[in-house]
Design a protein around this motif. Sequence first.
Motif, PDB file in Angstrom:
ATOM      1  N   THR A  61       0.856  -1.182   0.000  1.00  0.00           N
ATOM      2  CA  THR A  61       0.000   0.000   0.000  1.00  0.00           C
ATOM      3  C   THR A  61       0.894   1.235   0.000  1.00  0.00           C
ATOM      4  O   THR A  61       2.094   1.148   0.253  1.00  0.00           O
ATOM      5  CB  THR A  61      -0.894   0.033   1.255  1.00  0.00           C
ATOM      6  N   TRP A  62       0.287   2.401  -0.247  1.00  0.00           N
ATOM      7  CA  TRP A  62       1.062   3.638  -0.269  1.00  0.00           C
ATOM      8  C   TRP A  62       1.724   3.867   1.086  1.00  0.00           C
ATOM      9  O   TRP A  62       2.906   4.190   1.171  1.00  0.00           O
ATOM     10  CB  TRP A  62       0.159   4.812  -0.638  1.00  0.00           C
ATOM     11  N   LYS A  63       0.960   3.662   2.158  1.00  0.00           N
ATOM     12  CA  LYS A  63       1.489   3.892   3.514  1.00  0.00           C
ATOM     13  C   LYS A  63       2.628   2.924   3.829  1.00  0.00           C
ATOM     14  O   LYS A  63       3.670   3.328   4.357  1.00  0.00           O
ATOM     15  CB  LYS A  63       0.367   3.748   4.543  1.00  0.00           C
ATOM     16  N   GLY A  85       5.538   9.765  -4.091  1.00  0.00           N
ATOM     17  CA  GLY A  85       5.276  10.458  -2.840  1.00  0.00           C
ATOM     18  C   GLY A  85       4.233  11.548  -2.966  1.00  0.00           C
ATOM     19  O   GLY A  85       4.151  12.438  -2.131  1.00  0.00           O
ATOM     20  N   LEU A  86       3.398  11.483  -3.986  1.00  0.00           N
ATOM     21  CA  LEU A  86       2.396  12.512  -4.242  1.00  0.00           C
ATOM     22  C   LEU A  86       1.019  12.028  -3.799  1.00  0.00           C
ATOM     23  O   LEU A  86       0.571  10.956  -4.205  1.00  0.00           O
ATOM     24  CB  LEU A  86       2.387  12.840  -5.740  1.00  0.00           C
ATOM     25  N   SER A  87       0.355  12.809  -2.954  1.00  0.00           N
ATOM     26  CA  SER A  87      -0.993  12.472  -2.509  1.00  0.00           C
ATOM     27  C   SER A  87      -1.815  13.754  -2.410  1.00  0.00           C
ATOM     28  O   SER A  87      -1.265  14.859  -2.398  1.00  0.00           O
ATOM     29  CB  SER A  87      -0.956  11.744  -1.165  1.00  0.00           C
ATOM     30  N   LYS A 113      -8.944  10.513  -1.141  1.00  0.00           N
ATOM     31  CA  LYS A 113      -8.107   9.544  -0.433  1.00  0.00           C
ATOM     32  C   LYS A 113      -7.085   8.897  -1.373  1.00  0.00           C
ATOM     33  O   LYS A 113      -6.360   8.006  -0.972  1.00  0.00           O
ATOM     34  CB  LYS A 113      -8.972   8.477   0.226  1.00  0.00           C
ATOM     35  N   ASN A 114      -7.055   9.359  -2.605  1.00  0.00           N
ATOM     36  CA  ASN A 114      -6.170   8.762  -3.593  1.00  0.00           C
ATOM     37  C   ASN A 114      -4.735   9.249  -3.484  1.00  0.00           C
ATOM     38  O   ASN A 114      -4.459  10.315  -2.938  1.00  0.00           O
ATOM     39  CB  ASN A 114      -6.685   9.030  -5.007  1.00  0.00           C
ATOM     40  N   CYS A 115      -3.838   8.450  -4.025  1.00  0.00           N
ATOM     41  CA  CYS A 115      -2.420   8.783  -4.139  1.00  0.00           C
ATOM     42  C   CYS A 115      -2.052   8.608  -5.613  1.00  0.00           C
ATOM     43  O   CYS A 115      -2.838   8.086  -6.397  1.00  0.00           O
ATOM     44  CB  CYS A 115      -1.581   7.843  -3.273  1.00  0.00           C
ATOM     45  N   CYS A 141      -5.156   4.741  -2.160  1.00  0.00           N
ATOM     46  CA  CYS A 141      -3.895   4.563  -1.424  1.00  0.00           C
ATOM     47  C   CYS A 141      -3.813   3.206  -0.737  1.00  0.00           C
ATOM     48  O   CYS A 141      -2.729   2.760  -0.367  1.00  0.00           O
ATOM     49  CB  CYS A 141      -3.725   5.672  -0.391  1.00  0.00           C
ATOM     50  N   GLY A 142      -4.944   2.536  -0.554  1.00  0.00           N
ATOM     51  CA  GLY A 142      -4.972   1.216   0.081  1.00  0.00           C
ATOM     52  C   GLY A 142      -4.675   0.087  -0.893  1.00  0.00           C
ATOM     53  O   GLY A 142      -4.442  -1.051  -0.469  1.00  0.00           O
ATOM     54  N   ASN A 143      -4.683   0.391  -2.203  1.00  0.00           N
ATOM     55  CA  ASN A 143      -4.332  -0.630  -3.189  1.00  0.00           C
ATOM     56  C   ASN A 143      -2.845  -0.932  -3.098  1.00  0.00           C
ATOM     57  O   ASN A 143      -2.074  -0.124  -2.591  1.00  0.00           O
ATOM     58  CB  ASN A 143      -4.673  -0.163  -4.604  1.00  0.00           C
ATOM     59  N   LYS A 144      -2.447  -2.070  -3.620  1.00  0.00           N
ATOM     60  CA  LYS A 144      -1.033  -2.451  -3.584  1.00  0.00           C
ATOM     61  C   LYS A 144      -0.408  -2.286  -4.958  1.00  0.00           C
ATOM     62  O   LYS A 144      -0.910  -2.818  -5.945  1.00  0.00           O
ATOM     63  CB  LYS A 144      -0.887  -3.893  -3.097  1.00  0.00           C
TER      64      LYS A 144
END
Length: 179
Positions: free
Chosen positions: A81-83, A118-120, A150-152, A166-169
């Motif tokens: 995920t993004w995080k 690193g863009l959100s 909530k997208n990245c 952002c929760g997608n892998k």
Amino acid sequence: MAAFQTTPWRLISGVLGVMCLLLVAALGVLLKNSFTKQNVQPTFSPGPSTDLREGSGCCSCREKWIGYQCSCYFISSESKTWKDSRNFCVSHNSSLLQIQNRNELYFMNSISYYYWTGLSYSEEHHAWLWEDNSTLSQDLFLSLHPVNPKNCIIHGPSGSVMDADCGNKYRYVCKQQLI
């Protein structure tokens, strides 16, 4: 005595033979240098490495990191995920990819997958921001309109850029600036 006589053709073929051997030796040296510098494969690195590898004229990068314009890049082969991607980069003294200029975009156009950057989207500022809270340069991407705040941002083949949950892998790119 006629057996030791050299003709112009023998002399020419001898000179060409020596030149050919020199060219093959030079090619061997060039290939050796090329493979040792490109020996870095974009794979998962389990932890920080203290091994330094020459990356470009002004920097040295750790093993499995690629040097380009005084920065080191880690291109993952696993999806997170993004995080989780951001946490991995932070644990390696780096950040998710922050594209500074079109030249760096050109470097990233050779990738084959979509990668987290690193863009959100910041709801507070109503703008796309890099991890360090700097704003996106308008000349890098044509337009980014948030469909979902909530997208990245993912960066993909041929320079394509999209927003994704952002929760997608996805795979990710870490960047460590050395200057």
